[in-house]
Write an enzyme that holds these catalytic residues in place. Structure first.
Site, short mmCIF file in Angstrom:
data_model
loop_
_atom_site.label_atom_id
_atom_site.label_comp_id
_atom_site.label_asym_id
_atom_site.label_seq_id
_atom_site.Cartn_x
_atom_site.Cartn_y
_atom_site.Cartn_z
N HIS A 1 4.00 7.11 7.73
CA HIS A 1 4.06 6.85 9.16
C HIS A 1 4.11 8.17 9.91
CE1 HIS A 1 4.75 2.76 7.97
NE2 HIS A 1 5.91 3.05 7.43
N GLN B 1 1.53 4.50 1.72
CA GLN B 1 1.32 4.78 3.13
C GLN B 1 2.30 5.82 3.64
OE1 GLN B 1 3.58 1.35 5.47
NE2 GLN B 1 2.24 0.48 3.88
N LYS C 1 -7.63 -1.94 2.92
CA LYS C 1 -7.68 -1.63 4.34
C LYS C 1 -8.14 -0.20 4.59
CE LYS C 1 -4.01 -4.94 5.49
NZ LYS C 1 -2.67 -5.13 6.11
N SER D 1 0.81 -1.21 0.00
CA SER D 1 0.00 0.00 0.00
C SER D 1 0.85 1.27 0.00
CB SER D 1 -0.93 0.00 1.22
OG SER D 1 -0.17 0.00 2.42
N HIS E 1 5.00 6.58 0.66
CA HIS E 1 5.86 5.59 0.02
C HIS E 1 5.11 4.28 -0.18
CE1 HIS E 1 6.21 4.83 4.35
NE2 HIS E 1 6.46 3.56 4.05
N LYS F 1 7.69 5.63 13.31
CA LYS F 1 8.17 4.45 12.60
C LYS F 1 9.06 4.83 11.41
CE LYS F 1 6.30 0.12 10.66
NZ LYS F 1 5.06 -0.55 10.22
N ARG G 1 -2.75 4.91 5.58
CA ARG G 1 -2.73 4.44 4.20
C ARG G 1 -3.38 5.44 3.24
NH1 ARG G 1 -3.38 0.05 7.50
NH2 ARG G 1 -1.76 -1.54 7.27
N GLU H 1 11.95 4.29 8.76
CA GLU H 1 12.39 3.00 8.24
C GLU H 1 13.41 3.18 7.12
OE1 GLU H 1 9.59 1.08 5.14
OE2 GLU H 1 8.22 2.02 6.57
#
Length: 316
Positions: free
Chosen positions: A16, A14, A197, A12, A172, A39, A191, A41
């Site tokens: 954070h 999304q 979702k 997806s 991203h 989060k 998302r 990453e």
């Protein structure tokens, strides 16, 4: 968190939340945002790897609006908007907010037009990488707003050994390939599309930085003949890539923080002052703070080590 990720079907689009927003969302909707942490990453490519990351430049945005009538039609009412008392033409925030918020039947009609046009044009010309991606994503996620939104994001292609870091509030999506993924401990995801979702559109549109242009690709810094270090611009972690030739050996010095080692390929030994373990593809080992670790190979062994960012440990 430190894991191997193999992407066959696009994940997806999304973002954070940062720490402050994560704390707010956790209090407001604990059933959706299950912890108060952020989060950040980083993905390190093991194979050729494709991702969407960040918004395209202003120049590219102009091209999309001029050359993709299906998007221009959908967002035409948002091409001029007002923020902070200033009227802006072709404002990215307005365009993205309009696009991500439109009704599903409008998306259905726009995507039908776009897919039909690209399918026809593919018979007479070579489609661009982004156009080919649109057709691929529409097959995976029919009538999904993320297919259109992908045209507003940078398509990033990583070679093995390239690294991509993703900060808070940046859109991203991982598209395909295999990577080592390292992130802070959190499940907070907002998302934007390419998913069945829950999508929190209001939160998403308000949280994004709307920074435009290509993201930085990390190439890593050699530490010694076997180890290359990837250090993102946030304090949670850094990752070492270690490739030891057959019969070779390398020592990871003791650090003030813990580390996690993941073996990607080959066979060898991992030694500490208290243990000696044979390792092979798929093994993961935890090294407590203050532990020196020696890696030796029987056949060429590829290992990744994730630990707390060295800058933080050296500058408490």
């Amino acid at each position: 968190m430190h894991q191997v990720l193999s992407v066959g079907r696009s994940l997806s689009i999304q973002a954070h939340p940062d720490k402050e927003l994560a704390e707010y969302l956790h209090k407001a909707q604990p059933s959706v945002y299950k912890d108060p942490n952020h989060k950040p990453e980083m993905a390190l490519a093991l194979t050729e790897f494709e991702a969407l990351c960040g918004f395209i430049s202003s120049e590219e945005l102009d091209i999309v609006l001029d050359m993709v009538p299906e998007i221009n039609e959908v967002v035409s009412n948002a091409s001029v908007d007002q923020h902070d008392g200033e009227v802006k033409g072709r404002d990215l925030r307005s365009i993205f907010t309009k696009l991500i918020s439109i009704d599903r039947d409008v998306i259905f009609k726009a995507l039908s037009k776009l897919v039909n046009r690209l399918t026809r044009e593919n018979e007479t010309r070579q489609l661009t990488s982004k156009e080919e991606l649109v057709l691929k994503l529409e097959k995976q996620y029919p009538n999904d707003v993320g297919v259109l939104a992908s045209l507003l994001l940078n398509l990033v292609k990583l070679e093995p050994g390239d690294g991509l870091y993703i900060g808070a509030n940046e859109p991203h999506a991982h598209l395909n390939g295999e990577c080592i993924e390292c992130m802070a401990t959190s499940d907070n995801v907002v998302r934007a599309g390419l998913t069945p979702k829950y999508m929190d559109v209001k939160t998403l549109c308000s949280m994004l930085t709307y920074k435009q242009g290509l993201p930085e690709i990390l190439k890593g810094v050699p530490i010694n003949q076997y180890v290359r270090r990837y250090t993102p611009p946030f304090e949670e972690f850094e990752v070492d890539q270690c490739v030891v030739d057959q019969g070779g050996s390398v020592v990871f010095p003791a650090l003030p923080g813990p580390s996690v080692f993941v073996v990607i390929s080959g066979e060898g030994m991992m030694l500490t002052s208290t243990s000696e373990d044979g390792v092979s593809e798929g093994d993961a080992l935890f090294a407590p703070a203050g532990t020196e670790v020696q890696v030796s190979s029987e056949s060429e062994v590829r290992v990744y080590r994730a630990g707390v960012n060295n800058k933080v440990l050296l500058n408490p």
